[in-house]
Design a protein around this motif. Structure first.
Motif, mmCIF file in Angstrom:
data_model
loop_
_atom_site.group_PDB
_atom_site.id
_atom_site.type_symbol
_atom_site.label_atom_id
_atom_site.label_comp_id
_atom_site.label_asym_id
_atom_site.label_seq_id
_atom_site.Cartn_x
_atom_site.Cartn_y
_atom_site.Cartn_z
ATOM 1 N N THR A 126 0.788 -1.215 0.034
ATOM 2 C CA THR A 126 0.115 0.005 -0.042
ATOM 3 C C THR A 126 0.908 1.086 0.065
ATOM 4 O O THR A 126 0.429 2.308 -0.386
ATOM 5 N N GLU A 127 2.058 1.168 0.347
ATOM 6 C CA GLU A 127 3.145 2.285 0.567
ATOM 7 C C GLU A 127 4.339 2.072 -0.061
ATOM 8 O O GLU A 127 5.184 1.439 0.505
ATOM 9 N N PRO A 128 4.489 2.214 -1.376
ATOM 10 C CA PRO A 128 3.526 2.786 -2.424
ATOM 11 C C PRO A 128 2.563 1.641 -3.014
ATOM 12 O O PRO A 128 2.867 0.583 -2.823
ATOM 13 N N GLN A 129 1.349 2.287 -3.343
ATOM 14 C CA GLN A 129 0.226 1.317 -3.915
ATOM 15 C C GLN A 129 0.771 1.255 -5.403
ATOM 16 O O GLN A 129 0.627 2.108 -6.223
ATOM 17 N N TRP A 130 1.444 0.161 -5.880
ATOM 18 C CA TRP A 130 1.822 -0.079 -7.269
ATOM 19 C C TRP A 130 0.422 -0.339 -8.359
ATOM 20 O O TRP A 130 0.640 0.146 -9.380
ATOM 21 N N VAL A 131 -0.365 -1.038 -7.903
ATOM 22 C CA VAL A 131 -1.594 -1.339 -8.585
ATOM 23 C C VAL A 131 -2.973 -1.114 -7.812
ATOM 24 O O VAL A 131 -2.992 -1.268 -6.643
ATOM 25 N N MET A 132 -4.101 -0.626 -8.353
ATOM 26 C CA MET A 132 -5.188 -0.378 -7.620
ATOM 27 C C MET A 132 -5.750 -1.829 -7.347
ATOM 28 O O MET A 132 -5.683 -2.808 -8.075
ATOM 29 N N PRO A 133 -6.169 -1.977 -6.104
ATOM 30 C CA PRO A 133 -6.896 -3.351 -5.882
ATOM 31 C C PRO A 133 -7.786 -3.709 -6.912
ATOM 32 O O PRO A 133 -8.205 -5.162 -6.819
ATOM 33 N N PRO A 137 -10.099 -4.627 -10.133
ATOM 34 C CA PRO A 137 -9.398 -5.115 -11.515
ATOM 35 C C PRO A 137 -9.721 -4.281 -12.733
ATOM 36 O O PRO A 137 -10.464 -4.538 -13.462
ATOM 37 N N ARG A 138 -9.073 -3.118 -12.763
ATOM 38 C CA ARG A 138 -8.937 -2.226 -14.006
ATOM 39 C C ARG A 138 -8.076 -3.122 -14.808
ATOM 40 O O ARG A 138 -7.055 -3.541 -14.624
ATOM 41 N N TRP A 139 -8.205 -2.876 -16.397
ATOM 42 C CA TRP A 139 -7.525 -3.664 -17.297
ATOM 43 C C TRP A 139 -6.202 -3.075 -17.146
ATOM 44 O O TRP A 139 -5.096 -3.995 -17.415
ATOM 45 N N GLN A 140 -5.899 -1.802 -17.021
ATOM 46 C CA GLN A 140 -4.684 -1.303 -17.228
ATOM 47 C C GLN A 140 -3.723 -1.850 -15.830
ATOM 48 O O GLN A 140 -2.671 -2.208 -16.049
ATOM 49 N N ASP A 141 -4.394 -1.889 -14.761
ATOM 50 C CA ASP A 141 -3.804 -2.518 -13.582
ATOM 51 C C ASP A 141 -3.434 -4.080 -13.826
ATOM 52 O O ASP A 141 -2.318 -4.254 -13.322
ATOM 53 N N ASN A 142 -4.318 -4.399 -14.116
ATOM 54 C CA ASN A 142 -4.174 -6.187 -14.694
ATOM 55 C C ASN A 142 -3.274 -6.324 -15.448
ATOM 56 O O ASN A 142 -2.237 -7.135 -15.251
ATOM 57 N N LEU A 143 -2.881 -5.191 -16.539
ATOM 58 C CA LEU A 143 -1.884 -5.507 -17.264
ATOM 59 C C LEU A 143 -0.518 -5.379 -16.654
ATOM 60 O O LEU A 143 0.565 -6.086 -16.771
ATOM 61 N N ILE A 144 -0.422 -4.457 -15.604
ATOM 62 C CA ILE A 144 0.873 -3.891 -14.736
ATOM 63 C C ILE A 144 1.067 -5.258 -13.958
ATOM 64 O O ILE A 144 2.027 -5.635 -13.940
ATOM 65 N N PHE A 145 0.042 -5.745 -13.443
ATOM 66 C CA PHE A 145 0.069 -7.153 -12.770
ATOM 67 C C PHE A 145 1.000 -8.160 -13.241
ATOM 68 O O PHE A 145 2.034 -8.840 -13.065
ATOM 69 N N GLN A 146 0.439 -8.379 -14.752
ATOM 70 C CA GLN A 146 0.941 -9.538 -15.430
ATOM 71 C C GLN A 146 2.423 -9.143 -15.999
ATOM 72 O O GLN A 146 3.196 -10.042 -15.922
ATOM 73 N N ILE A 147 2.665 -8.105 -16.171
ATOM 74 C CA ILE A 147 4.006 -7.740 -16.657
ATOM 75 C C ILE A 147 5.013 -7.781 -15.401
ATOM 76 O O ILE A 147 6.218 -8.288 -15.916
ATOM 77 N N VAL A 148 4.777 -7.227 -14.417
ATOM 78 C CA VAL A 148 5.703 -7.170 -13.135
ATOM 79 C C VAL A 148 5.756 -8.774 -12.751
ATOM 80 O O VAL A 148 6.960 -9.209 -12.705
ATOM 81 N N ARG A 149 4.585 -9.439 -12.818
ATOM 82 C CA ARG A 149 4.665 -10.979 -12.393
ATOM 83 C C ARG A 149 5.710 -11.657 -13.395
ATOM 84 O O ARG A 149 6.614 -12.306 -13.014
ATOM 85 N N ASN A 150 5.591 -11.261 -14.982
ATOM 86 C CA ASN A 150 6.347 -11.959 -15.619
ATOM 87 C C ASN A 150 7.927 -11.618 -15.689
ATOM 88 O O ASN A 150 8.766 -12.354 -15.767
ATOM 89 N N ILE A 151 8.066 -10.440 -15.083
ATOM 90 C CA ILE A 151 9.581 -9.837 -14.976
ATOM 91 C C ILE A 151 10.049 -10.688 -13.612
ATOM 92 O O ILE A 151 11.120 -11.253 -13.684
ATOM 93 N N HIS A 152 9.330 -10.799 -12.787
ATOM 94 C CA HIS A 152 9.661 -11.598 -11.625
ATOM 95 C C HIS A 152 9.975 -12.817 -11.547
ATOM 96 O O HIS A 152 10.743 -13.597 -10.950
ATOM 97 N N VAL A 153 9.323 -13.833 -12.513
ATOM 98 C CA VAL A 153 9.359 -15.104 -12.833
ATOM 99 C C VAL A 153 10.349 -15.368 -13.959
ATOM 100 O O VAL A 153 10.625 -16.375 -14.157
ATOM 101 N N ALA A 154 10.935 -14.319 -14.621
ATOM 102 C CA ALA A 154 11.991 -14.477 -15.421
ATOM 103 C C ALA A 154 12.997 -15.153 -15.160
ATOM 104 O O ALA A 154 13.575 -14.930 -13.920
ATOM 105 N N GLY A 155 13.357 -16.275 -15.683
ATOM 106 C CA GLY A 155 14.529 -17.070 -15.316
ATOM 107 C C GLY A 155 14.077 -18.096 -14.254
ATOM 108 O O GLY A 155 15.155 -18.877 -13.751
ATOM 109 N N ARG A 156 12.967 -18.201 -13.624
ATOM 110 C CA ARG A 156 12.444 -19.090 -13.079
ATOM 111 C C ARG A 156 11.338 -19.874 -13.457
ATOM 112 O O ARG A 156 11.151 -20.978 -13.046
ATOM 113 N N CYS A 157 10.467 -19.396 -14.442
ATOM 114 C CA CYS A 157 9.589 -19.997 -15.250
ATOM 115 C C CYS A 157 10.077 -21.094 -15.983
ATOM 116 O O CYS A 157 10.890 -21.054 -16.752
ATOM 117 N N THR A 158 9.258 -22.323 -15.839
ATOM 118 C CA THR A 158 9.687 -23.427 -16.362
ATOM 119 C C THR A 158 8.733 -24.074 -17.501
ATOM 120 O O THR A 158 8.874 -25.074 -18.054
#
Ligand code: SF4
Ligand code: SF4
Ligand code: SF4
Length: 316
Positions: free
Chosen positions: A229-236, A238-259
């Motif tokens: 919540t500090e900072p709040q990276w995405v709105m809780p 489900p707006r599509w723009q925030d959903n997109l941020i969620f998926q982009i950041v999640r993908n970066i976090h799992v890069a090199g770990r996703c099998t």
């Protein structure tokens, strides 16, 4: 394989070599299984191996304390290796019961092919390279390329490399098959504006249930950035723009770990083609860094080491 698994799992508990067994038991719905997590040796008689053992059980290793005997297909074993490399799992605490995997059957594909709901099907059996479906007293035959999950059609490691007990004969990797990447190829074939519109449409349906995150062994942060919540990276909400941020950041976090285990896409309740993102990131990581998560247990984890020779100053 199933009998061998039950014997080995029971012996591990009886000989006090593990505290827990994690495997699969029949699910309450037709053609499903559910994870079985037990300390009771008598429960091992319920363990199953069939074309519906879809979950990547490595996901439980970061939650369970103690020594664990775990059933692992090839992709699951890669996730386990990746977790060991990230110091999330101690190798000595895990006994890997390796399943040489012929690929998992995608019930959504079966339903589309036969035009029936899964509840209306009498039986689904695997016979070599064919899958036989009994419906309305008739037998229908399909090739495995028609009914396996897309990620299984591109599987690079069906038999775990890292294991303690091998439950069957090793199987070869899948040949390169176009069917595994049709969604990705379609997205690459359209203009950036059309691709943007396509993702806007897809992600507008996201209800932010977080099933894709929760089922993923590579998503192991104790506190996910979406909950900050500090900072709040995405709105809780489900707006599509925030959903997109969620998926982009999640993908970066799992890069090199996703099998490329495909679990995030499988569990999405609104069928968002998440593998189009995760597999593309998997291929980019391979192309740029020559790294495939969990394939080489001696490799240094991609995102947690740097070298003195790094081109960028901020790395040093
Ligand atoms: S990706 Fe490979 S190991 Fe994993 S379920 Fe599919 S065929 Fe089996
Ligand atoms: S599983 Fe699907 S609906 Fe749920 S948060 Fe992930 S993308 Fe959204
Ligand atoms: S991002 Fe999806 S495909 Fe990759 S490891 Fe996680 S659940 Fe599996």
């Amino acid at each position: 394989m199933e009998q061998k698994l039950r014997q080995e799992a029971k012996a591990l508990l009886e000989q006090n070599k593990v505290d827990w067994i994690i495997g699969f038991e029949p699910g309450s719905l037709k053609f499903t299984t559910t994870p079985l997590i037990t300390k009771d040796k008598d429960d091992t008689d319920r363990l199953v191996i069939n074309p519906f053992i879809v979950n990547n059980l490595a996901n439980f290793l970061t939650e369970i304390k103690g020594r664990v005997g775990i059933v692992a297909k090839g992709c699951d074993s890669r996730s386990i290796v990746s977790l060991i490399q990230d110091n999330k799992v101690v190798r000595e605490d895990v006994v890997i019961l390796a399943v040489p995997c012929p690929g998992m059957i995608d019930l959504a594909k079966v339903e589309r092919l036969v035009g029936k709901d899964r509840d209306e099907l009498d039986d689904i059996t695997r016979e070599g390279d064919k899958v036989v479906i009994k419906v309305d007293g008739e037998k229908k035959e399909f090739s495995t390329t028609q009914v396996l999950f897309d990620h299984c059609l591109a599987c690079e490691l069906p038999t775990p490399q890292e294991y303690d007990i091998l439950l069957g004969e090793p199987r070869p990797p899948a040949p390169e098959l176009v069917a595994s990447g049709e969604d990705i190829a379609r997205l690459k074939g359209i203009s950036p504006a059309e691709r943007w519109e396509s993702w806007e449409n897809e992600l507008s349906r996201c209800i932010r249930c977080y099933a894709c995150r929760n089922v993923c062994p590579a998503c192991f942060c104790q506190r996910c950035f979406v909950e900050e919540t500090e900072p709040q990276w995405v709105m809780p909400v489900p707006r599509w723009q925030d959903n997109l941020i969620f998926q982009i950041v999640r993908n970066i976090h799992v890069a090199g770990r996703c099998t490329d285990c495909g679990e995030c896409e499988r569990v999405c309740p609104v069928n968002i083609p998440l593998r189009s993102l995760t597999r593309e990131m998997y291929d980019l990581v391979d192309e740029l860094f020559h790294f495939k998560a969990g394939m080489d247990k001696e490799a240094l984890p991609l995102m947690t080491h740097y070298e003195q020779e790094e081109a960028e100053d901020f790395f040093r």
